[in-house]
Design a protein around this motif. Structure first.
Motif, short mmCIF file in Angstrom:
data_model
loop_
_atom_site.label_atom_id
_atom_site.label_comp_id
_atom_site.label_asym_id
_atom_site.label_seq_id
_atom_site.Cartn_x
_atom_site.Cartn_y
_atom_site.Cartn_z
N HIS A 37 0.84 -1.21 0.00
CA HIS A 37 0.00 0.00 0.00
C HIS A 37 0.87 1.26 0.00
N LEU A 38 1.91 1.26 0.82
CA LEU A 38 2.78 2.43 0.91
C LEU A 38 3.48 2.70 -0.42
N LEU A 39 3.92 1.64 -1.09
CA LEU A 39 4.54 1.79 -2.41
C LEU A 39 3.54 2.33 -3.43
N ALA A 40 2.30 1.84 -3.36
CA ALA A 40 1.27 2.31 -4.29
C ALA A 40 0.97 3.79 -4.08
N VAL A 41 0.92 4.22 -2.84
CA VAL A 41 0.66 5.64 -2.55
C VAL A 41 1.81 6.49 -3.07
N ALA A 42 3.04 6.08 -2.79
CA ALA A 42 4.20 6.84 -3.27
C ALA A 42 4.23 6.88 -4.79
N ALA A 43 3.93 5.75 -5.44
CA ALA A 43 3.91 5.70 -6.90
C ALA A 43 2.84 6.63 -7.46
N LYS A 133 -6.22 7.64 -0.34
CA LYS A 133 -7.65 7.29 -0.38
C LYS A 133 -8.01 6.59 -1.69
N VAL A 134 -7.40 6.98 -2.79
CA VAL A 134 -7.67 6.30 -4.06
C VAL A 134 -7.19 4.86 -3.99
N TYR A 168 -16.01 7.90 2.41
CA TYR A 168 -15.33 7.99 1.12
C TYR A 168 -16.02 8.97 0.17
N GLU A 169 -17.33 9.02 0.21
CA GLU A 169 -18.06 9.98 -0.62
C GLU A 169 -17.76 11.42 -0.16
N SER A 170 -17.68 11.63 1.13
CA SER A 170 -17.35 12.96 1.67
C SER A 170 -15.94 13.36 1.26
N LEU A 171 -15.02 12.41 1.34
CA LEU A 171 -13.65 12.68 0.90
C LEU A 171 -13.62 13.06 -0.58
N ALA A 172 -14.32 12.29 -1.40
CA ALA A 172 -14.32 12.55 -2.84
C ALA A 172 -14.84 13.96 -3.13
N GLU A 173 -15.86 14.38 -2.42
CA GLU A 173 -16.41 15.72 -2.64
C GLU A 173 -15.37 16.79 -2.30
N VAL A 174 -14.67 16.60 -1.20
CA VAL A 174 -13.63 17.58 -0.81
C VAL A 174 -12.52 17.61 -1.85
N GLN A 182 -7.95 14.41 -12.59
CA GLN A 182 -8.20 13.02 -12.91
C GLN A 182 -8.26 12.12 -11.68
N LEU A 183 -7.35 12.32 -10.73
CA LEU A 183 -7.30 11.44 -9.56
C LEU A 183 -8.52 11.65 -8.65
N ALA A 184 -8.91 12.89 -8.45
CA ALA A 184 -10.10 13.17 -7.65
C ALA A 184 -11.35 12.60 -8.33
N GLU A 185 -11.40 12.70 -9.65
CA GLU A 185 -12.53 12.13 -10.39
C GLU A 185 -12.54 10.60 -10.25
N GLU A 186 -11.36 10.00 -10.27
CA GLU A 186 -11.29 8.54 -10.12
C GLU A 186 -11.84 8.11 -8.76
N LEU A 187 -11.49 8.84 -7.72
CA LEU A 187 -12.01 8.49 -6.40
C LEU A 187 -13.54 8.56 -6.40
N ALA A 188 -14.09 9.63 -6.96
CA ALA A 188 -15.55 9.77 -7.01
C ALA A 188 -16.18 8.64 -7.82
#
Length: 197
Positions: A37-43, A133-134, A168-174, A182-188
């Motif tokens: 997970h940590l590697l994925a976040v850094a990547a 979060k993504v 997660y929905e609240s996070l996506a809105e923020v 693109q990344l914020a849209e992906e989370l939503a």
């Protein structure tokens, strides 16, 4: 074309440190080493334009919250500098010193405070938090779609499915407001799929 980030031996040291700090820790309800997970976040941070400090913060974003509280944060500051430590601290929803007997606040209180905190957080914090979060949302969706796990995935969390999805929905809105792209849209999009499945 933007110039690529150059990673130095600081990143190497941070990866070694993250691997040491999180040791044999695995992701909740899985056999997957937490360092994945940590590697994925850094990547993800690097893929979306973050520099070395942000990538290091991505590697260490859970080190203080999960592995030592304020003492760990001080160690991160000493090893990797104040910017990294500030991001790590800001990506934590609780830094209770469990060794000193401090208890974390309740789940909902922590999550509401974190959402409010993101409304004022700087871009560095938003980038690392969004990458985290993504990846978490991707992992939930992946496991939800595995036949051997499916809807059992929701039992991994201390809250019912509806509360987890509210968070997660609240996070996506923020993130869509504060760090659009693109990344914020992906989370939503992932949250919408999770709600529909």
């Amino acid at each position: 074309m933007t110039q690529a980030t150059v990673l130095t031996d600081r990143f190497d040291r941070a990866l070694l440190y993250a691997t040491h700090v999180h040791g044999g820790q695995v992701r909740k309800g899985t056999g997957t080493l937490y360092v994945a997970h940590l590697l994925a976040v850094a990547a993800t941070v690097l893929e979306y334009g973050g520099g070395e400090d942000l990538a290091i913060a991505g590697l260490l974003h859970d080190s203080a919250e999960d592995q030592g509280g304020k003492a760990r944060l001080d160690d991160v500051r000493n090893r990797f500098g104040p910017r990294v430590a500030r991001i790590v601290e800001a990506c934590s929803d609780s830094l209770a010193d469990t060794a000193a007997g401090e208890r974390k606040a309740g789940w909902e209180e922590r999550k509401r405070k974190y959402i409010a905190h993101l409304e004022k957080a700087g871009e560095d914090v938003l980038r690392v938090s969004l990458a985290d979060k993504v990846h978490n949302a991707r992992a939930i969706l992946r496991d939800l779609r595995k036949s051997e796990i499916g809807a059992e995935i929701w039992k991994r969390f201390g809250q019912p499915k509806e509360r987890t999805l509210w968070y997660y929905e609240s996070l996506a809105e923020v993130f869509k407001r504060r760090l659009p792209g693109q990344l914020a849209e992906e989370l939503a999009e992932i949250v919408a799929v999770l709600k529909a499945e």
